[in-house]
Design a protein around this motif. Structure first.
Motif, short mmCIF file in Angstrom:
data_model
loop_
_atom_site.label_atom_id
_atom_site.label_comp_id
_atom_site.label_asym_id
_atom_site.label_seq_id
_atom_site.Cartn_x
_atom_site.Cartn_y
_atom_site.Cartn_z
N GLY A 83 0.81 -1.21 0.00
CA GLY A 83 0.00 0.00 0.00
C GLY A 83 0.85 1.26 0.00
N ASN A 84 1.90 1.29 0.82
CA ASN A 84 2.79 2.45 0.86
C ASN A 84 3.54 2.63 -0.46
N THR A 85 3.93 1.52 -1.09
CA THR A 85 4.60 1.59 -2.39
C THR A 85 3.68 2.21 -3.43
N LEU A 86 2.42 1.80 -3.42
CA LEU A 86 1.45 2.37 -4.36
C LEU A 86 1.29 3.87 -4.14
N LEU A 87 1.27 4.30 -2.89
CA LEU A 87 1.14 5.73 -2.61
C LEU A 87 2.37 6.51 -3.06
N VAL A 88 3.55 5.94 -2.87
CA VAL A 88 4.78 6.61 -3.32
C VAL A 88 4.79 6.74 -4.84
N LEU A 89 4.42 5.67 -5.54
CA LEU A 89 4.36 5.72 -7.00
C LEU A 89 3.34 6.74 -7.47
N SER A 90 2.21 6.81 -6.77
CA SER A 90 1.18 7.79 -7.13
C SER A 90 1.70 9.22 -6.95
N PHE A 180 -11.77 -1.42 15.69
CA PHE A 180 -12.73 -0.84 14.75
C PHE A 180 -12.16 0.45 14.15
N VAL A 181 -11.84 0.47 12.84
CA VAL A 181 -12.03 -0.54 11.83
C VAL A 181 -10.66 -1.08 11.40
N SER A 182 -10.63 -1.96 10.39
CA SER A 182 -9.38 -2.59 9.99
C SER A 182 -8.58 -1.71 9.03
N GLY A 183 -7.37 -1.34 9.44
CA GLY A 183 -6.49 -0.58 8.57
C GLY A 183 -5.92 -1.42 7.45
N HIS A 184 -5.59 -2.69 7.74
CA HIS A 184 -5.08 -3.58 6.69
C HIS A 184 -6.12 -3.77 5.59
N ALA A 185 -7.36 -4.04 5.98
CA ALA A 185 -8.41 -4.22 4.97
C ALA A 185 -8.61 -2.94 4.16
N ALA A 186 -8.52 -1.78 4.82
CA ALA A 186 -8.67 -0.51 4.11
C ALA A 186 -7.62 -0.35 3.03
N ALA A 187 -6.40 -0.83 3.28
CA ALA A 187 -5.35 -0.76 2.27
C ALA A 187 -5.72 -1.60 1.05
N GLY A 188 -6.32 -2.77 1.28
CA GLY A 188 -6.76 -3.59 0.15
C GLY A 188 -7.92 -2.96 -0.59
N PHE A 189 -8.89 -2.46 0.13
CA PHE A 189 -10.05 -1.83 -0.50
C PHE A 189 -9.67 -0.58 -1.29
N SER A 190 -8.54 0.03 -0.94
CA SER A 190 -8.14 1.28 -1.59
C SER A 190 -7.88 1.11 -3.08
N GLY A 210 -10.68 -4.25 -5.87
CA GLY A 210 -10.51 -3.72 -4.53
C GLY A 210 -11.31 -4.49 -3.49
N LEU A 211 -12.55 -4.83 -3.84
CA LEU A 211 -13.38 -5.63 -2.93
C LEU A 211 -12.72 -6.96 -2.62
N THR A 212 -12.21 -7.61 -3.65
CA THR A 212 -11.57 -8.92 -3.46
C THR A 212 -10.32 -8.80 -2.60
N ALA A 213 -9.48 -7.80 -2.91
CA ALA A 213 -8.24 -7.63 -2.15
C ALA A 213 -8.53 -7.30 -0.69
N GLY A 214 -9.44 -6.36 -0.46
CA GLY A 214 -9.77 -5.99 0.92
C GLY A 214 -10.41 -7.12 1.69
N ALA A 215 -11.28 -7.88 1.01
CA ALA A 215 -11.94 -9.01 1.68
C ALA A 215 -10.94 -10.09 2.07
N LEU A 216 -9.98 -10.37 1.18
CA LEU A 216 -8.97 -11.39 1.49
C LEU A 216 -8.07 -10.95 2.65
N VAL A 232 -14.08 -5.20 9.16
CA VAL A 232 -13.73 -5.28 7.74
C VAL A 232 -14.82 -4.64 6.89
N VAL A 233 -16.07 -4.93 7.20
CA VAL A 233 -17.19 -4.39 6.41
C VAL A 233 -17.16 -2.86 6.43
#
Length: 267
Positions: A83-90, A180-190, A210-216, A232-233
């Motif tokens: 997630g941090n790598t994606l933000l740096v690239l962005s 409450f709530v999940s930071g890891h899941a938020a990174a996937g949903f992002s 994003g739904l799949t990544a965050g859900a996993l 997570v929801v």
């Protein structure tokens, strides 16, 4: 026989009647809103859903028996880094897109140059704004610090010493209880933000990705006893609502920039 032009016009008219505009995703939006209201009602009325779901991955003898599963551990360890790598690239793309576009034009890559200064840069800026609002302000500084919800491994039902708190029940120690709530899941949903300004087809695809990544990632955290299902929801909805706000804000900004200047008022 029907003249070819008339036949094509009739086909175009039928297509326009039966196929939605590529930018019209109002049904998808209504469906997600409906899911939000249903989730709010369900977890408020039956908070023990969280306990029932987490008990699938817990035994008194072994605890959360999937906690050391290699895949679960990999999701936990590498999701923040990715997630941090994606933000740096962005950030690099948002800053460097104009220069990269000039280089692309010199090489005759006009389409790539247009994308760099258009959709790609816009998406990078949108992703940065969304991450700041969702993972930064709403999740980490807001809900986690305000709600103080004990994690499953901290509760009596799963071998801890804290009472179970429902999704909307505040705890008294947000410094240590940050379920409450999940930071890891938020990174996937992002990842859904990567389709924020695309056409409907790609918006849907990135939403599903994003739904799949965050859900996993969220399921992995549930298996570790780090989060409940509701964590997570509502992590997804923190990200999705942030995307909606960022998209709305950027559209309004574009409208103000493109609006003709006002005539000076007479004094």
């Amino acid at each position: 026989m029907t003249p070819p032009d008339r036949s094509r016009n009739a086909h175009t008219a039928r297509t326009a009647r039966h196929e939605p505009d590529d930018d019209d995703d109002s049904f998808d939006t209504r469906l997600i809103w409906a899911g939000l209201f249903l989730s709010l009602a369900l977890f408020a009325k039956v908070p023990t859903i969280d306990l029932i779901f987490s008990q699938r991955y817990y035994t008194p003898q072994a605890g959360f028996f999937q906690a050391n599963n290699p895949l679960v551990q990999a999701l936990y360890q590498y999701t923040p880094m990715l997630g941090n790598t994606l933000l740096v690239l962005s950030a690099l793309l948002a800053l460097g897109a104009p220069r990269l576009a000039r280089l692309a034009r010199r090489q005759g890559q006009n389409h790539a140059a247009t994308q760099l200064t258009g959709l790609w840069r816009r998406t990078a800026i949108g992703l940065l704004l969304m991450a700041t609002l969702s993972s930064g302000l709403i999740v980490e500084l807001g809900l986690k610090n305000f709600m103080g919800r004990p994690r499953p491994v901290q509760t009596i039902e799963f071998g801890g010493d804290q009472p179970f708190h429902g999704a909307f029940q505040r705890g008294d120690n947000p410094g240590s209880h940050r379920s409450f709530v999940s930071g890891h899941a938020a990174a996937g949903f992002s990842l859904i933000a990567l389709g924020l300004f695309a056409g409907r087809t790609w918006r849907r695809r990135w939403t599903l990705i994003g739904l799949t990544a965050g859900a996993l990632v969220g399921l992995g955290r549930i298996m570790q006893g780090g989060h409940y299902l509701s964590d997570v929801v509502f992590s997804f909805y923190a990200v999705w609502l942030s995307c909606e706000l960022v998209a709305f804000g950027m559209r309004r900004w574009d409208q103000r920039r493109q609006a003709p200047p006002r005539a000076p008022t007479a004094t």
